[in-house]
Design a protein around this motif. Sequence first.
Motif, PDB file in Angstrom:
ATOM      1  N   GLN A   1       0.809  -1.165   0.031  1.00 22.39           N
ATOM      2  CA  GLN A   1       0.029  -0.033  -0.111  1.00 22.39           C
ATOM      3  C   GLN A   1       0.658   1.288  -0.032  1.00 22.39           C
ATOM      4  OE1 GLN A   1      -2.209   1.237   3.690  1.00 22.39           O
ATOM      5  NE2 GLN A   1      -4.051   0.872   2.338  1.00 22.39           N
ATOM      6  N   ILE A   2       0.516   2.219  -0.839  1.00 21.71           N
ATOM      7  CA  ILE A   2       1.144   3.497  -0.652  1.00 21.71           C
ATOM      8  C   ILE A   2       0.293   4.487  -0.364  1.00 21.71           C
ATOM      9  CG2 ILE A   2       1.926   5.529  -2.254  1.00 21.71           C
ATOM     10  CD1 ILE A   2       3.362   3.382  -4.025  1.00 21.71           C
ATOM     11  N   ILE A   3       0.695   5.236   0.619  1.00 15.03           N
ATOM     12  CA  ILE A   3      -0.153   6.663   1.023  1.00 15.03           C
ATOM     13  C   ILE A   3       0.606   7.549   0.683  1.00 15.03           C
ATOM     14  CG2 ILE A   3      -0.816   7.937   3.225  1.00 15.03           C
ATOM     15  CD1 ILE A   3       0.100   4.195   3.666  1.00 15.03           C
ATOM     16  N   TYR A   4      -0.247   8.511  -0.205  1.00 15.29           N
ATOM     17  CA  TYR A   4       0.291   9.629  -0.980  1.00 15.29           C
ATOM     18  C   TYR A   4      -0.452  10.890  -0.616  1.00 15.29           C
ATOM     19  CZ  TYR A   4       1.253  12.669  -5.028  1.00 15.29           C
ATOM     20  OH  TYR A   4       1.501  13.862  -5.777  1.00 15.29           O
ATOM     21  N   THR A   5       0.442  11.900  -0.274  1.00 11.95           N
ATOM     22  CA  THR A   5      -0.158  13.340  -0.147  1.00 11.95           C
ATOM     23  C   THR A   5      -0.375  14.020  -1.210  1.00 11.95           C
ATOM     24  OG1 THR A   5       2.176  14.251   0.069  1.00 11.95           O
ATOM     25  CG2 THR A   5       1.261  13.403   2.239  1.00 11.95           C
ATOM     26  N   SER A   6      -1.718  14.107  -1.536  1.00  8.47           N
ATOM     27  CA  SER A   6      -2.055  14.939  -2.780  1.00  8.47           C
ATOM     28  C   SER A   6      -2.628  16.132  -2.412  1.00  8.47           C
ATOM     29  CB  SER A   6      -3.239  13.889  -3.257  1.00  8.47           C
ATOM     30  OG  SER A   6      -3.709  14.299  -4.786  1.00  8.47           O
ATOM     31  N   LEU A   7      -3.732  16.519  -3.334  1.00  9.71           N
ATOM     32  CA  LEU A   7      -4.143  17.896  -3.350  1.00  9.71           C
ATOM     33  C   LEU A   7      -5.607  18.013  -3.315  1.00  9.71           C
ATOM     34  CD1 LEU A   7      -3.799  21.113  -3.255  1.00  9.71           C
ATOM     35  CD2 LEU A   7      -3.761  20.850  -6.038  1.00  9.71           C
ATOM     36  N   VAL A   8      -6.311  18.615  -2.663  1.00 10.31           N
ATOM     37  CA  VAL A   8      -7.649  18.778  -2.518  1.00 10.31           C
ATOM     38  C   VAL A   8      -8.380  19.008  -4.098  1.00 10.31           C
ATOM     39  CG1 VAL A   8      -7.906  21.101  -2.005  1.00 10.31           C
ATOM     40  CG2 VAL A   8      -9.935  19.743  -1.613  1.00 10.31           C
TER      41      VAL A   8
ATOM     42  N   TYR B   1      -4.007   1.799  -1.699  1.00 12.64           N
ATOM     43  CA  TYR B   1      -3.667   3.040  -1.710  1.00 12.64           C
ATOM     44  C   TYR B   1      -4.463   4.005  -0.591  1.00 12.64           C
ATOM     45  CZ  TYR B   1      -7.595   3.965  -4.691  1.00 12.64           C
ATOM     46  OH  TYR B   1      -8.843   3.760  -5.405  1.00 12.64           O
ATOM     47  N   ILE B   2      -3.995   4.927   0.103  1.00  8.92           N
ATOM     48  CA  ILE B   2      -4.737   5.943   0.655  1.00  8.92           C
ATOM     49  C   ILE B   2      -4.226   7.059   0.212  1.00  8.92           C
ATOM     50  CG2 ILE B   2      -5.616   7.049   2.922  1.00  8.92           C
ATOM     51  CD1 ILE B   2      -4.475   4.472   4.087  1.00  8.92           C
ATOM     52  N   PHE B   3      -5.371   8.118  -0.436  1.00  9.38           N
ATOM     53  CA  PHE B   3      -4.852   9.312  -0.984  1.00  9.38           C
ATOM     54  C   PHE B   3      -5.256  10.356  -0.026  1.00  9.38           C
ATOM     55  CE2 PHE B   3      -5.319   7.275  -5.597  1.00  9.38           C
ATOM     56  CZ  PHE B   3      -4.045   6.763  -5.307  1.00  9.38           C
ATOM     57  N   LEU B   4      -4.288  11.251   0.476  1.00  7.83           N
ATOM     58  CA  LEU B   4      -4.710  12.128   1.408  1.00  7.83           C
ATOM     59  C   LEU B   4      -4.706  13.448   0.603  1.00  7.83           C
ATOM     60  CD1 LEU B   4      -2.280  11.048   4.213  1.00  7.83           C
ATOM     61  CD2 LEU B   4      -4.662  10.749   3.996  1.00  7.83           C
ATOM     62  N   ARG B   5      -5.990  14.177   0.194  1.00 13.77           N
ATOM     63  CA  ARG B   5      -5.929  15.176  -0.480  1.00 13.77           C
ATOM     64  C   ARG B   5      -5.890  16.347   0.277  1.00 13.77           C
ATOM     65  NH1 ARG B   5     -10.088  13.397  -5.273  1.00 13.77           N
ATOM     66  NH2 ARG B   5      -8.631  12.179  -6.517  1.00 13.77           N
ATOM     67  N   ASN B   6      -4.998  17.251   0.550  1.00 13.26           N
ATOM     68  CA  ASN B   6      -4.547  18.250   1.448  1.00 13.26           C
ATOM     69  C   ASN B   6      -5.055  19.475   1.068  1.00 13.26           C
ATOM     70  OD1 ASN B   6      -3.412  16.443   3.328  1.00 13.26           O
ATOM     71  ND2 ASN B   6      -1.418  16.903   2.256  1.00 13.26           N
ATOM     72  N   SER B   7      -5.658  20.187   2.043  1.00 14.94           N
ATOM     73  CA  SER B   7      -6.222  21.700   1.772  1.00 14.94           C
ATOM     74  C   SER B   7      -4.832  22.304   1.698  1.00 14.94           C
ATOM     75  CB  SER B   7      -7.209  22.289   2.727  1.00 14.94           C
ATOM     76  OG  SER B   7      -8.462  21.732   2.336  1.00 14.94           O
TER      77      SER B   7
END
Length: 313
Positions: free
Chosen positions: A101-108, A137-143
Motif C-alpha cells: 500500500q502507498i499513502i500519498y500526500t495529494s491535493l484537494v 492506496y490511501i490518497f490524502l488530498r490536503n487543503s
Amino acid sequence: MKKLIVTGIDGNFGKNVAYYIQQLIPKESLIFCSYNKAALKEYQDSGIETRVTDFNNITGLDQAFSNGSKLLLISMPFVGIKRQNAHKNVVDAAKDAGVEQIIYTSLVNADGPTNPSVEKKDHIYTEEYIKQLGLDYIFLRNSQYAEAMITNYFTFAKDDGILKNSQGNGLMAYISRKDCAKAAAYALASNNLHHKILNINGMEAMTISKFIEIGNTATGNHVTYQAISDEENYQVFDAMGVPRTTDGIFKKGSEAPFSSDGMVTFSQAIRENKMATCTQDFQKLTGSNPLTVKYMFEHAADFQIGERHSLDK
C-alpha cells in the motif's frame, strides 16, 4: 516482520510525520528514508532503520524499500515532469519491492477537470499511476497549508499592511501542515483503510478576508485585503524574488518558498471555488479536531512556512 516506510523525513512535512509516527508505531517497525544521510543520523542513533534514497534515480530504490509493507510518499517539492518521474520511480520501486500500500500526500480536488492549479497535474498523475499498477492506496488530498498564508500575512503586515492576491472571495479550509503530517502518520499506521481517498481539511472553509480578520484579532495588526488579477499576483512574487517555476533560483531566506506558478494558479483555483472542500475526514482518521486558524495565529511563531529543506539534487 515487514515495516512501515516514511520517505522524505528531511523536509518540513517529513520531520513532522517522523514525530507523529513514533507516537503510534514502535521504532523497530519503522524505516525512514531520505536522500540526505545526515538527516537520517538522529533517527538511526535512536534505533530506527534508515535508508538513503534518491527518487530521481530508480537504481537501488527497490532494495531501499525492501521489507516494507506500506510506504508514505510525501510529494516532492518541485513541480512538473521531474516530480512526475520521481514519483513514478518510487511507485515502480515500491511495487517491485513487494510494498502492498502507498499513502500519498495529494491535493484537494486533484481530479477536478476544471481545477486550474498546475500542482494538481502532478498529483492526479501520481494517483492514477498508483491505481494503474494495482497497488492498494490511501490518497490524502490536503487543503492549503495555513502556514503559507500566515507567513504571507506577516510579510504584508511588515510592508504596507495590504495583503494582495488573486483569491478574491473563494473559499479554502486552511489546515496546518502539522495536521497534514499527523493525518499522514495515522493513515500509515492504520490497518483498515484500503483504496481510500480522504480530504484533509481545516475546521471551516473561509475567504482570505476572514482569514485576515482572524489574524488581525489575534495579533493586533490592521492588515486589509486587496483583490488583484492573476498577472498582478505574478508581479508581486516577481518583486519578492520568487521564481515562476521550481526550476528557478529561490532567494535565500525567501518568505515564499514555493514557485509563483504554483501559488498564482492556486489562488485562481480558490477564487473559482475549485478547492472549497471541507469534510470531517481528518477528525475520523485521527480522532481529534484540526488546529484552528485562530490558534495558529495566536502561536504564529510555530506556524511559519519555513525554508525549502527538501531540495532537488
